[in-house]
Enzyme design. Structure first.
Site, PDB file in Angstrom:
ATOM      1  N   LYS A 169       0.746  -1.199   0.024  1.00  0.00           N
ATOM      2  CA  LYS A 169      -0.074  -0.178  -0.169  1.00  0.00           C
ATOM      3  C   LYS A 169       0.884   1.233   0.001  1.00  0.00           C
ATOM      4  CE  LYS A 169      -1.715   2.963   2.695  1.00  0.00           C
ATOM      5  NZ  LYS A 169      -1.820   4.010   1.678  1.00  0.00           N
ATOM      6  N   VAL A 205      -7.270   1.019   3.671  1.00  0.00           N
ATOM      7  CA  VAL A 205      -6.204  -0.134   3.221  1.00  0.00           C
ATOM      8  C   VAL A 205      -5.191  -0.409   4.160  1.00  0.00           C
ATOM      9  CG1 VAL A 205      -4.729  -0.576   1.197  1.00  0.00           C
ATOM     10  CG2 VAL A 205      -7.119   0.169   0.739  1.00  0.00           C
ATOM     11  N   GLU A 244      10.028   1.850  10.239  1.00  0.00           N
ATOM     12  CA  GLU A 244      10.951   3.055  10.051  1.00  0.00           C
ATOM     13  C   GLU A 244      10.288   4.131  10.143  1.00  0.00           C
ATOM     14  OE1 GLU A 244      13.861   2.385   9.800  1.00  0.00           O
ATOM     15  OE2 GLU A 244      13.863   0.305   8.945  1.00  0.00           O
ATOM     16  N   CYS A 278      13.394  11.862   6.734  1.00  0.00           N
ATOM     17  CA  CYS A 278      13.371  11.344   8.011  1.00  0.00           C
ATOM     18  C   CYS A 278      14.671  11.434   8.730  1.00  0.00           C
ATOM     19  CB  CYS A 278      12.772   9.975   8.242  1.00  0.00           C
ATOM     20  SG  CYS A 278      13.781   8.928   6.999  1.00  0.00           S
ATOM     21  N   GLU A 378       9.368  16.527  14.939  1.00  0.00           N
ATOM     22  CA  GLU A 378       9.540  16.423  13.661  1.00  0.00           C
ATOM     23  C   GLU A 378       8.844  17.389  12.718  1.00  0.00           C
ATOM     24  OE1 GLU A 378       8.748  12.656  11.327  1.00  0.00           O
ATOM     25  OE2 GLU A 378      10.921  12.595  10.686  1.00  0.00           O
TER      26      GLU A 378
HETATM   27  P1  NAD Z   1       2.094   8.694   7.389  1.00  0.00           P
HETATM   28  O1  NAD Z   1       2.496   7.830   8.711  1.00  0.00           O
HETATM   29  O2  NAD Z   1       1.078   9.702   7.591  1.00  0.00           O
HETATM   30  O3  NAD Z   1       1.701   7.553   6.219  1.00  0.00           O
HETATM   31  C1  NAD Z   1       2.632   6.737   5.889  1.00  0.00           C
HETATM   32  C2  NAD Z   1       1.809   5.543   5.115  1.00  0.00           C
HETATM   33  O4  NAD Z   1       0.953   4.936   6.253  1.00  0.00           O
HETATM   34  C3  NAD Z   1       0.782   6.006   4.202  1.00  0.00           C
HETATM   35  O5  NAD Z   1       0.943   4.896   3.121  1.00  0.00           O
HETATM   36  C4  NAD Z   1      -0.392   6.302   4.765  1.00  0.00           C
HETATM   37  O6  NAD Z   1      -1.534   5.923   3.921  1.00  0.00           O
HETATM   38  C5  NAD Z   1      -0.314   4.935   5.775  1.00  0.00           C
HETATM   39  N1  NAD Z   1      -1.148   5.054   6.848  1.00  0.00           N
HETATM   40  C6  NAD Z   1      -1.780   6.127   7.306  1.00  0.00           C
HETATM   41  N2  NAD Z   1      -2.604   6.071   8.373  1.00  0.00           N
HETATM   42  C7  NAD Z   1      -2.582   4.428   8.559  1.00  0.00           C
HETATM   43  C8  NAD Z   1      -3.139   3.761   9.522  1.00  0.00           C
HETATM   44  N3  NAD Z   1      -4.001   3.835  10.529  1.00  0.00           N
HETATM   45  N4  NAD Z   1      -2.896   2.265   9.151  1.00  0.00           N
HETATM   46  C9  NAD Z   1      -1.919   1.708   8.259  1.00  0.00           C
HETATM   47  N5  NAD Z   1      -1.585   2.588   7.550  1.00  0.00           N
HETATM   48  C10 NAD Z   1      -1.790   4.129   7.726  1.00  0.00           C
HETATM   49  O7  NAD Z   1       3.498   9.365   6.926  1.00  0.00           O
HETATM   50  P2  NAD Z   1       3.615  10.162   5.639  1.00  0.00           P
HETATM   51  O8  NAD Z   1       3.169  11.646   5.886  1.00  0.00           O
HETATM   52  O9  NAD Z   1       3.191   9.463   4.415  1.00  0.00           O
HETATM   53  O10 NAD Z   1       5.222  10.592   5.827  1.00  0.00           O
HETATM   54  C11 NAD Z   1       5.927  11.223   6.535  1.00  0.00           C
HETATM   55  C12 NAD Z   1       6.611  10.625   7.618  1.00  0.00           C
HETATM   56  O11 NAD Z   1       7.184   9.299   7.297  1.00  0.00           O
HETATM   57  C13 NAD Z   1       7.469  11.495   8.396  1.00  0.00           C
HETATM   58  O12 NAD Z   1       7.223  11.477   9.706  1.00  0.00           O
HETATM   59  C14 NAD Z   1       8.997  10.825   8.350  1.00  0.00           C
HETATM   60  O13 NAD Z   1       9.702  10.791   9.393  1.00  0.00           O
HETATM   61  C15 NAD Z   1       8.466   9.347   8.139  1.00  0.00           C
HETATM   62  N6  NAD Z   1       9.671   8.874   7.173  1.00  0.00           N
HETATM   63  C16 NAD Z   1      10.433   7.902   7.863  1.00  0.00           C
HETATM   64  C17 NAD Z   1      11.428   7.331   7.117  1.00  0.00           C
HETATM   65  C18 NAD Z   1      12.325   6.198   7.588  1.00  0.00           C
HETATM   66  O14 NAD Z   1      12.834   5.287   7.093  1.00  0.00           O
HETATM   67  N7  NAD Z   1      12.493   6.358   9.087  1.00  0.00           N
HETATM   68  C19 NAD Z   1      11.474   7.477   5.715  1.00  0.00           C
HETATM   69  C20 NAD Z   1      10.782   8.416   5.125  1.00  0.00           C
HETATM   70  C21 NAD Z   1       9.718   8.914   6.062  1.00  0.00           C
END
Ligand code: NAD
Length: 479
Positions: A169, A205, A244, A278, A378
């Site tokens: 997803k 999803v 991550e 991140c 963050e």
């Molecule tokens: P997010 O956590 O909002 O979403 C990430 C994914 O999770 C998306 O596909 C989203 O649709 C899904 N998601 C959202 N709610 C969910 C739920 N309840 N159950 C299952 N899946 C769900 O993050 P974002 O806004 O897409 O990305 C930014 C964040 O990602 C930042 O906090 C950043 O630090 C983190 N990030 C971490 C790394 C790493 O490797 N540590 C790398 C890149 C980004």
């Protein structure tokens, strides 16, 4: 307007059962550029069923068969790399150099995984026991928008190397990137069901993947808040998780740092991927004795950055991904001033002439205390906090005074001193005197930056379960 109305299940592009439509905005112009039909729980069930049906045969494939699949996937992604870059620039707003590097990294992740497989031992011994590392079953892969191709490819490559099949997803904000990447992976002509891709929102999803009893593991990259939700949900069926998550990485400049190297490194570390990274080094921890000099140099370097349309060759910082992310970063910049920090450069509002897209001014705060929200939370935009210290011990204490532990940076002319400080920083990765890319080194966080590691041997082992066999006889193995 692009209309994305297919998901990928059992080797075919199919119309989702879900009917909700989400509009996607071009972050550079603020204008609609695409719409995507989102999948739902029924689509997840179909995708998991396909992955489950494909699993028994695939889990028994040899290393050579898996390596051949990975090679084909690499070739199929590499063959369309320029198109992949263009779609990413347009949909995500990443700069050209970032998107090019990101696509190359995505394609190469298949090659790195092949390299890893070549020497990886799935059979080991422990005392008199034979230990076989077995795949887990169907893996759920949930990814964010800030480097969509890379996350999908590296997680999928590792899952397939382990002998698992996958349901992916991607972020709903990356639907056009997902579409073209899926076309590439489809062109690799691998058996149906090995990977399935369902567009959709996190709470439908994503939640259905988290809850599904036929999914054995989730590999998630995203925010710490969502990571916690997934971990809570996953425990119900005892899914393995690799998480991550976020970061608030310290960048420690020691007193003897070579500023000609350390300042460009510091600026790149907080503006990399337009600050949506991140691993961004967003807390610059500097000796009070050199504070003025460092502030002056940072201001000059940041004011020289080119913010602009991501398709322009010279652009160093593009727009943020969407309106919500733009508003979030604006809120934090305003909060920094309210908390008593001083703006060195940047501030709220769009850079002049860029009012239509989701552009922000690269912003640096000074007089920051480490307990301020701008130093603890963050932000995920190009915003830097400069924090002064008086002693090496204090620098280390400030660096580690965070709920995160993903990445850290340290600069010193004295390698032994840099090594000593690096050894005391609580982070999954530490960069000494520069920025590095080592695809086989483990990646992941201490504390609330996540659970587990990706990449290399550590990453592959996270997709495997050891099975110990006692009384096993190799002379009775079937040919
Ligand atoms: P997010 O956590 O909002 O979403 C990430 C994914 O999770 C998306 O596909 C989203 O649709 C899904 N998601 C959202 N709610 C969910 C739920 N309840 N159950 C299952 N899946 C769900 O993050 P974002 O806004 O897409 O990305 C930014 C964040 O990602 C930042 O906090 C950043 O630090 C983190 N990030 C971490 C790394 C790493 O490797 N540590 C790398 C890149 C980004």
């Amino acid at each position: 307007m692009q209309n994305i109305h297919h998901i990928y299940i059992n080797g075919q592009f199919v119309t989702p059962h879900g009917t909700q439509v989400q509009e996607l905005i071009n972050p550079t112009t603020g204008q609609p550029r695409a719409s995507v039909v989102l999948g739902d729980e029924t689509d997840v069930h179909a995708a998991v069923a396909a992955a489950k049906a494909a699993y028994p045969a695939y889990s028994r494939t040899s290393k050579q068969e898996r390596m051949a699949i990975l090679q084909r996937m690499h070739d199929a992604v590499a063959a369309r790399s320029e198109e992949l870059v263009q779609v990413m620039v347009e949909e995500y707003g990443g700069t050209l150099p970032f998107c090019r590097a990101s696509v190359q990294r995505a394609a190469n992740s298949f090659l790195h995984t092949m390299q890893l497989l070549e020497t990886f031992d799935f059979v080991r011994t422990a005392g008199s026991a034979r230990v076989v590392l077995e795949p887990l079953g169907v893996v759920g892969i949930i990814t964010p928008w800030n480097s969509s191709y890379g996350f999908i490819c590296s997680k999928l490559a590792t899952a397939l190397a382990a002998g698992s099949t996958a349901v992916i997803k991607p972020s709903e904000l990356s639907a056009a990137q997902t579409q073209i990447l899926t076309e590439c992976l489809h062109a690799a002509q691998i058996a149906p069901g090995l990977f399935n891709i369902v567009n959709g929102s996190g709470d439908t999803v994503g939640a259905a993947i988290t809850a599904h009893r036929d999914i054995a593991k989730i590999s998630f990259t995203g925010s710490t808040a969502v990571g916690k939700q997934i971990a809570r949900g996953a425990v119900e069926t005892m899914k393995r998780v690799t998480l991550e998550l976020g970061g608030k990485s310290p960048n420690v400049l020691l007193e003897d740092a070579d500023l000609d190297l350390a300042i460009p490194t510091a600026v790149a570390a907080f503006t990399f991927n337009s600050g949506q990274a991140c691993l961004a080094g967003t807390r610059l921890i500097v000796p009070a004795s050199r504070l003025d000099e460092i502030q002056q140099r940072i201001k000059v370097a940041v004011d020289a950055l080119i913010v602009g349309a991501p398709a322009d060759a010279g652009t160093q910082i593009g727009p943020l991904v969407n309106a919500a992310q733009h508003a979030r970063v604006q809120r934090y910049i305003a909060l920094g001033t309210q908390e008593g920090a001083t703006l060195l450069t940047g501030g709220t509002g769009h850079p002049p002439g860029m009012e239509n897209g989701y552009f922000v001014k690269p912003t640096v705060f000074v007089n920051v205390r480490n307990d301020m929200a701008i130093a603890q939370e963050e932000i995920f935009g190009p915003v830097l906090s400069i924090i002064a210290y008086d002693s090496e011990e204090e620098a280390i204490a400030i660096a580690n005074d965070t709920r995160y532990g993903l990445q850290a940076y340290v600069s010193s002319r004295d390698q032994a001193r840099a090594n000593r400080v690096a050894a005391q920083l609580v982070a999954g990765r530490v960069f000494i005197n520069g920025l590095y890319d080592e695809p086989l080194a483990p990646f992941g966080g201490f504390k609330q930056s996540g659970i587990g590691r990706e990449f290399g041997t550590y990453g592959l082992e996270a997709y495997l379960e050891p099975k110990a066999m006692m009384g096993y006889s190799t002379s009775h193995e079937s040919p």
